[in-house]
Design an enzyme around this catalytic site. Structure first.
Site, PDB file in Angstrom:
ATOM      1  N   GLY A  29     -12.055  -9.247  -3.752  1.00 17.07           N
ATOM      2  CA  GLY A  29     -10.847  -8.489  -4.111  1.00 17.07           C
ATOM      3  C   GLY A  29     -10.250  -7.891  -2.848  1.00 17.07           C
ATOM      4  O   GLY A  29     -10.963  -7.528  -1.907  1.00 17.07           O
ATOM      5  N   TYR A  88     -13.590   1.462 -16.724  1.00 15.78           N
ATOM      6  CA  TYR A  88     -13.339   0.259 -15.930  1.00 15.78           C
ATOM      7  C   TYR A  88     -12.861  -0.912 -16.808  1.00 15.78           C
ATOM      8  O   TYR A  88     -11.727  -1.375 -16.659  1.00 15.78           O
ATOM      9  CB  TYR A  88     -14.613  -0.102 -15.147  1.00 15.78           C
ATOM     10  CG  TYR A  88     -14.526  -1.419 -14.412  1.00 15.78           C
ATOM     11  CD1 TYR A  88     -13.729  -1.555 -13.282  1.00 15.78           C
ATOM     12  CD2 TYR A  88     -15.230  -2.534 -14.864  1.00 15.78           C
ATOM     13  CE1 TYR A  88     -13.629  -2.775 -12.621  1.00 15.78           C
ATOM     14  CE2 TYR A  88     -15.143  -3.749 -14.208  1.00 15.78           C
ATOM     15  CZ  TYR A  88     -14.332  -3.863 -13.094  1.00 15.78           C
ATOM     16  OH  TYR A  88     -14.243  -5.061 -12.445  1.00 15.78           O
ATOM     17  N   ARG A 283      -9.408 -14.606  -7.675  1.00 11.40           N
ATOM     18  CA  ARG A 283     -10.281 -14.116  -8.737  1.00 11.40           C
ATOM     19  C   ARG A 283      -9.780 -14.771 -10.022  1.00 11.40           C
ATOM     20  O   ARG A 283      -8.581 -15.042 -10.145  1.00 11.40           O
ATOM     21  CB  ARG A 283     -10.159 -12.596  -8.876  1.00 11.40           C
ATOM     22  CG  ARG A 283     -11.055 -11.802  -7.974  1.00 11.40           C
ATOM     23  CD  ARG A 283     -10.915 -10.315  -8.189  1.00 11.40           C
ATOM     24  NE  ARG A 283      -9.527  -9.886  -8.216  1.00 11.40           N
ATOM     25  CZ  ARG A 283      -8.828  -9.654  -9.295  1.00 11.40           C
ATOM     26  NH1 ARG A 283      -9.381  -9.790 -10.497  1.00 11.40           N
ATOM     27  NH2 ARG A 283      -7.568  -9.291  -9.232  1.00 11.40           N
ATOM     28  N   LYS A 389      -2.605 -14.840   3.462  1.00 11.79           N
ATOM     29  CA  LYS A 389      -2.639 -14.431   4.869  1.00 11.79           C
ATOM     30  C   LYS A 389      -3.896 -14.968   5.554  1.00 11.79           C
ATOM     31  O   LYS A 389      -3.861 -15.391   6.710  1.00 11.79           O
ATOM     32  CB  LYS A 389      -2.597 -12.899   4.963  1.00 11.79           C
ATOM     33  CG  LYS A 389      -1.301 -12.318   4.420  1.00 11.79           C
ATOM     34  CD  LYS A 389      -1.213 -10.814   4.613  1.00 11.79           C
ATOM     35  CE  LYS A 389       0.201 -10.332   4.269  1.00 11.79           C
ATOM     36  NZ  LYS A 389       0.385  -8.893   4.471  1.00 11.79           N
ATOM     37  N   GLU A 390      -5.006 -14.951   4.803  1.00 13.35           N
ATOM     38  CA  GLU A 390      -6.267 -15.434   5.385  1.00 13.35           C
ATOM     39  C   GLU A 390      -6.163 -16.925   5.718  1.00 13.35           C
ATOM     40  O   GLU A 390      -6.632 -17.374   6.769  1.00 13.35           O
ATOM     41  CB  GLU A 390      -7.419 -15.196   4.391  1.00 13.35           C
ATOM     42  CG  GLU A 390      -7.720 -13.720   4.182  1.00 13.35           C
ATOM     43  CD  GLU A 390      -8.714 -13.426   3.049  1.00 13.35           C
ATOM     44  OE1 GLU A 390      -8.985 -12.253   2.797  1.00 13.35           O
ATOM     45  OE2 GLU A 390      -9.210 -14.381   2.425  1.00 13.35           O
ATOM     46  N   ASP A 508      25.084  33.445  -5.473  1.00  8.73           N
ATOM     47  CA  ASP A 508      25.646  32.308  -6.211  1.00  8.73           C
ATOM     48  C   ASP A 508      25.276  32.462  -7.687  1.00  8.73           C
ATOM     49  O   ASP A 508      24.333  33.189  -8.026  1.00  8.73           O
ATOM     50  CB  ASP A 508      25.041  31.023  -5.614  1.00  8.73           C
ATOM     51  CG  ASP A 508      25.277  29.816  -6.469  1.00  8.73           C
ATOM     52  OD1 ASP A 508      26.450  29.575  -6.820  1.00  8.73           O
ATOM     53  OD2 ASP A 508      24.298  29.104  -6.796  1.00  8.73           O
ATOM     54  N   ASP A 691      21.650  27.837  -4.581  1.00  3.86           N
ATOM     55  CA  ASP A 691      20.797  26.654  -4.789  1.00  3.86           C
ATOM     56  C   ASP A 691      21.460  25.369  -4.341  1.00  3.86           C
ATOM     57  O   ASP A 691      20.828  24.327  -4.257  1.00  3.86           O
ATOM     58  CB  ASP A 691      20.489  26.494  -6.281  1.00  3.86           C
ATOM     59  CG  ASP A 691      21.732  26.075  -7.046  1.00  3.86           C
ATOM     60  OD1 ASP A 691      22.750  26.776  -6.931  1.00  3.86           O
ATOM     61  OD2 ASP A 691      21.688  25.029  -7.718  1.00  3.86           O
TER      62      ASP A 691
HETATM   63  P1  ADP Z   1      -7.104  -9.702  -5.400  1.00  2.00           P
HETATM   64  O1  ADP Z   1      -7.217  -8.468  -4.642  1.00  2.00           O
HETATM   65  O2  ADP Z   1      -6.193  -9.606  -6.566  1.00  2.00           O
HETATM   66  O3  ADP Z   1      -8.409 -10.281  -5.812  1.00  2.00           O
HETATM   67  P2  ADP Z   1      -6.327 -10.905  -2.854  1.00  2.00           P
HETATM   68  O4  ADP Z   1      -5.879 -12.295  -2.552  1.00  2.00           O
HETATM   69  O5  ADP Z   1      -5.473  -9.846  -2.288  1.00  2.00           O
HETATM   70  O6  ADP Z   1      -6.436 -10.799  -4.443  1.00  2.00           O
HETATM   71  O7  ADP Z   1      -7.780 -10.678  -2.289  1.00  2.00           O
HETATM   72  C1  ADP Z   1      -8.856 -11.505  -2.623  1.00  2.00           C
HETATM   73  C2  ADP Z   1      -9.955 -11.323  -1.603  1.00  2.00           C
HETATM   74  O8  ADP Z   1     -11.173 -11.778  -2.158  1.00  2.00           O
HETATM   75  C3  ADP Z   1      -9.703 -12.105  -0.345  1.00  2.00           C
HETATM   76  O9  ADP Z   1     -10.051 -11.333   0.770  1.00  2.00           O
HETATM   77  C4  ADP Z   1     -10.593 -13.322  -0.496  1.00  2.00           C
HETATM   78  O10 ADP Z   1     -11.098 -13.790   0.744  1.00  2.00           O
HETATM   79  C5  ADP Z   1     -11.718 -12.832  -1.375  1.00  2.00           C
HETATM   80  N1  ADP Z   1     -12.160 -13.914  -2.288  1.00  2.00           N
HETATM   81  C6  ADP Z   1     -11.407 -14.515  -3.195  1.00  2.00           C
HETATM   82  N2  ADP Z   1     -12.116 -15.460  -3.832  1.00  2.00           N
HETATM   83  C7  ADP Z   1     -13.340 -15.460  -3.328  1.00  2.00           C
HETATM   84  C8  ADP Z   1     -14.539 -16.188  -3.583  1.00  2.00           C
HETATM   85  N3  ADP Z   1     -14.640 -17.130  -4.526  1.00  2.00           N
HETATM   86  N4  ADP Z   1     -15.605 -15.875  -2.873  1.00  2.00           N
HETATM   87  C9  ADP Z   1     -15.537 -14.910  -1.952  1.00  2.00           C
HETATM   88  N5  ADP Z   1     -14.456 -14.205  -1.660  1.00  2.00           N
HETATM   89  C10 ADP Z   1     -13.359 -14.454  -2.348  1.00  2.00           C
HETATM   90  C1  G6P Z   2      -7.645  -6.082  -7.072  1.00  5.13           C
HETATM   91  C2  G6P Z   2      -7.595  -4.585  -7.261  1.00  5.13           C
HETATM   92  C3  G6P Z   2      -8.831  -3.903  -6.694  1.00  5.13           C
HETATM   93  C4  G6P Z   2     -10.079  -4.550  -7.263  1.00  5.13           C
HETATM   94  C5  G6P Z   2     -10.021  -6.044  -7.032  1.00  5.13           C
HETATM   95  C6  G6P Z   2     -11.224  -6.748  -7.645  1.00  5.13           C
HETATM   96  O1  G6P Z   2      -7.571  -6.342  -5.730  1.00  5.13           O
HETATM   97  O2  G6P Z   2      -6.437  -4.083  -6.642  1.00  5.13           O
HETATM   98  O3  G6P Z   2      -8.843  -2.533  -6.993  1.00  5.13           O
HETATM   99  O4  G6P Z   2     -11.224  -4.001  -6.669  1.00  5.13           O
HETATM  100  O5  G6P Z   2      -8.853  -6.578  -7.593  1.00  5.13           O
HETATM  101  O6  G6P Z   2     -11.364  -6.428  -8.996  1.00  5.13           O
HETATM  102  P1  G6P Z   2     -12.638  -5.679  -9.562  1.00  5.13           P
HETATM  103  O7  G6P Z   2     -12.265  -5.324 -10.955  1.00  5.13           O
HETATM  104  O8  G6P Z   2     -13.746  -6.671  -9.471  1.00  5.13           O
HETATM  105  O9  G6P Z   2     -12.920  -4.476  -8.729  1.00  5.13           O
END
Ligand code: ADP
Ligand code: G6P
Length: 737
Positions: A29, A88, A283, A389-390, A508, A691
């Protein structure tokens, strides 16, 4: 220098218990992966949830948990299964997440999860208060903890609090559906600085603050009681060096040192050298548009069958929030879609989709990023999307094509990628074709620009910008607070008042002595006010003037029998000691015929606004209009009037929800100055309170020694601020007690 306390639901690592021992796995995330780099570089403490519930943790392992977290500079907030469920899986991910991503139909509004969300936020706030000193800086993250800033501010009013939202902030129309919208906004406003990824999210938030809480917002400052809260956008970057270094190192590896995944990828590349790899990593979340992407891929294969066996889609989905029903359904849907498409299109030598449903170590992410030709990311709505970006950061030779949904926050900064609308399959199919055929030089040209930007605005710069802005905000807010008219200052003003030989007061009326009313005629003085003004006016050696933009008829009715001194219509008329009004300035009114129809056209087009006709001025009131719309119309009217009155000696006063057109040579400042300079005696105590923007003329024109007081929290030339009408009366009472 104090420390920084980072606080988020997710810590950089998640703890798990295996065979009686504790293991730590990195969190996925954007929040955790991004903030990890910021955290490891500095002197900070990270407070969050370990990933285990109280019920998961056997007593004998409790100490080990703290130790495991401490290794990562982290400290835990303990949560029970019930709390994790309500806070959560419940309110955070079944109410806020879908709502803020515009999946209104998935949002559940349940009182019980809201109550648990509040309690758990309080737990996080208490954990901060326990660890924090007043000179620390608190940085709260994301939608799971939106009430925390206010809860901390209550206990530690002087501590610096920043909040960053990692997901979109929805438009007012969506946000307003939340039953607890006021509480959420107030919770956030405990911060000194609130950050968003994009200007659009910032704009939506400010609009909700204005419309739901009715607070004054000036540019990106919110005025709340005696505080100024700044709102700004800071697009989050990545640890660029970490990704580009990893990619460089990865390329230099000898084949036997490569990961198993890399070796498998190499084998396939070798067997089909002209085939292209498309990659998507997310995700497993409905906001990421994975199902749509699969359907679009099928559409592409049908529209351009020549690419069968020439493309392969690798989908890496990391399990997420699997206790939430929508995520379980999505998992099922994707399993089925992948099965169906592969079943339909596969040949003996080709499977169109490779699907991984798991988290992968960093090394494998780099394998995928560097081995694929095209990254294809199609979120339906995404706060930022760091994967985009990655991917770009790992392209050391600058080849590779990024196809990105314009609904991702990162699309704002990644114009050189191929931007698509995730709902437009026709456009997507054509864009995939374009990406497959894009010449290397063009790929490099585009990526060159993207990489430069990512390298410059990396996650460290992002965090520094946020922190610097928070520090500046704190200083600004402090100087503002110090001008608040405190009890001590009031004591000394009251002393000077009593000591003075000859006093001059300008007070005023609307917004100062009386509150605003939908109908201005109804904002008449109450008995308490009359009694107070009577006492002041009857004091010896005291010249009290009510000074107002009101018309003389209204003031004649309300105050002439009281024999107060009055200046009305911003300084056109004056009346002393019960005499009839006479003109203080010679003013013309022939311009009114020209301006009136213009104002009428604005009234017609702006529901709730109306014209007030005074003897020598015209006022357009928009207090009762929709605040954003009214503001927009006001600036439109300003533009129209500015060109219209260019050759007349007129000016436009932008008051509190009112625009007034009047002769340039009339204003409250000029009038007050005249009263002061034309007097036959020297006043040794001059006081002015108001004011409105129109009162600023008084504050500016009166001598330096005058005590000038602004009611409310807008920018002012006055020496002091007070909060509201009640405080005005408190001051005036001190003059007569
Ligand atoms: P989100 O925050 O909604 O999950 P982002 O693209 O901003 O989406 O961030 C995802 C992050 O999680 C990235 O840094 C990415 O490298 C990492 N990530 C996504 N999928 C995987 C995976 N299958 N295994 C490990 N890291 C992951
Ligand atoms: C997004 C949300 C984060 C969260 C991440 C992963 O990036 O902005 O707050 O941590 O998703 O989701 P999770 O529910 O596993 O924390």
């Amino acid at each position: 220098m104090g420390k920084t306390i980072i606080i988020s639901n997710r810590l950089p690592i998640q703890l798990q218990i295996h065979n009686g021992g504790i293991t730590a796995v990195p969190s996925v995330g954007g929040l955790a992966t991004g903030m990890k780099s910021v955290h490891s570089g500095g002197d900070s403490l990270w407070i969050g949830w370990s990933g285990l519930t109280d019920e998961d943790i056997p007593e004998e392992l409790a100490g080990d948990i703290d130790e495991a977290l401490a290794k990562h500079g982290s400290s835990k907030v303990k949560l029970t299964i019930k709390e994790v469920d309500g806070f959560y899986y419940g309110f955070s991910n079944r109410t806020i997440w879908p709502l803020f991503h515009y999946f209104l139909e998935y949002s559940e509004f349940e009182l019980e999860s809201w109550e648990i969300y509040k309690n758990v936020n309080q737990k996080f706030a208490d954990a901060i208060v326990e660890k924090a000193n007043e000179d620390d800086t608190i940085w709260v993250h994301d939608y799971q903890l939106m009430l925390v800033p206010q809860m901390v501010k209550e206990k530690l009013p002087n501590i610096s609090i920043g909040f960053f939202l990692h997901i979109p902030f929805p438009s007012f129309e969506i946000f307003r559906t939340l039953p607890w919208r006021e509480e959420i906004l107030k919770g956030l406003l405990g911060s000194d600085l609130i950050g968003f990824h994009t200007y659009d999210y910032e704009r939506h938030f400010l609009s909700s603050v204005r419309r739901i809480l009715g607070l004054e917002v000036s540019f990106n400052d919110i005025y709340l009681e005696n505080r100024i809260i700044k709102v700004d956008s800071f697009p989050m970057g990545i640890d660029y060096k970490k990704f580009s270094d990893a990619a460089k190192e990865h390329q230099q590896r000898s084949p036997e040192n490569q990961s198993e995944l890399q070796q498998r990828l190499n084998k396939h590349k070798k067997s089909t050298p002209d085939a292209k790899f498309l990659l998507s990593i997310d995700r497993l979340d409905y906001s990421k548009g994975i199902a749509k992407r699969l359907n679009a891929f099928e559409y592409f294969l049908k529209k351009y069958p020549q690419y069968k066996e020439k493309v392969r889609l690798i989908i890496l989905a990391v399990p997420s929030r699997s206790n939430v029903p929508q995520y379980q359904l999505l998992k099922k849907e994707i399993d089925e879609l992948v099965g169906r498409i592969n079943g339909e299109f596969s040949t003996v030598s080709w499977t169109p989709i490779w699907y991984f449903y798991r988290s992968m170590p960093f090394e494998n992410l780099i394998d995928l990023y560097t081995s694929c030709d095209i990254a294809w990311l199609t979120p339906i709505r995404d706060g930022m999307n760091l994967v985009a970006k990655e991917f770009i950061a790992t392209r050391t030779d600058k080849t590779g094509v990024l196809i990105l949904s314009e609904m991702a926050g990162s699309a704002n900064e990644m114009n050189e990628s191929l931007l698509i609308n995730p709902n437009n399959f026709e456009q997507i199919a054509d864009t995939i074709k374009q990406a497959i055929n894009m010449p290397i030089e063009e790929q490099q040209e585009r990526n060159n620009v993207l990489q430069k930007r990512l390298a410059r605005y990396n996650v460290e710069k992002w965090a520094n910008d946020f922190m610097t802005s928070l520090k500046n905000q704190k200083e600004k807010s402090h100087s503002y607070v110090s001008r608040n008219l405190s009890a001590n200052v009031l004591n000394s003003i009251a002393k000077d008042y009593k000591k003075a030989k000859k006093r001059l007061l300008f007070i005023d009326y609307d917004g100062t002595l009386a509150g605003f009313h939908i109908n201005p005629q109804k904002a008449s003085p109450d008995e308490e006010l009359y009694a107070l003004l009577d006492t002041i006016a009857s004091q010896e050696n005291t010249d009290m003037y009510l000074i107002s933009g009101r018309d003389k008829e209204t003031f004649t009715k309300w105050f002439l029998p009281k024999k107060y001194n009055m200046i009305v219509e911003h300084g056109v008329w004056i009346s002393r000691g019960g005499e009839d009004f006479y003109m203080l300035e010679n003013v013309k009114k022939d311009w009114m015929e020209k301006i009136h129809p213009v104002l009428e056209s604005f009234v017609d087009r702006t529901p709730g606004s109306f014209i007030e006709e005074k003897n020598y001025s015209l006022a357009w009131h928009y207090r009762n209009t929709d605040p954003d719309f009214g503001q927009k119309r006001a600036s439109e009217l300003n533009t129209v009037l500015t060109s219209l009155i260019a050759n007349d000696d007129l000016s436009v006063l932008n008051g509190n929800k009112v625009m007034e057109i009047k002769s340039s040579n009339v204003n409250k400042g000029r009038a007050a100055l005249r009263v002061n300079t034309e007097a036959t005696y020297d006043y040794d105590f001059i006081f002015a309170i108001g004011d409105d923007w129109t009162d600023e003329f008084m504050f500016q024109e009166l001598p330096e020694s005058a005590v000038t007081v602004k009611v409310g929290h807008q920018k002012t030339a006055a020496k002091y601020y007070v909060d509201g009408i009640k405080n005005v009366r408190t001051i005036l009472k001190r003059f007569v007690d």
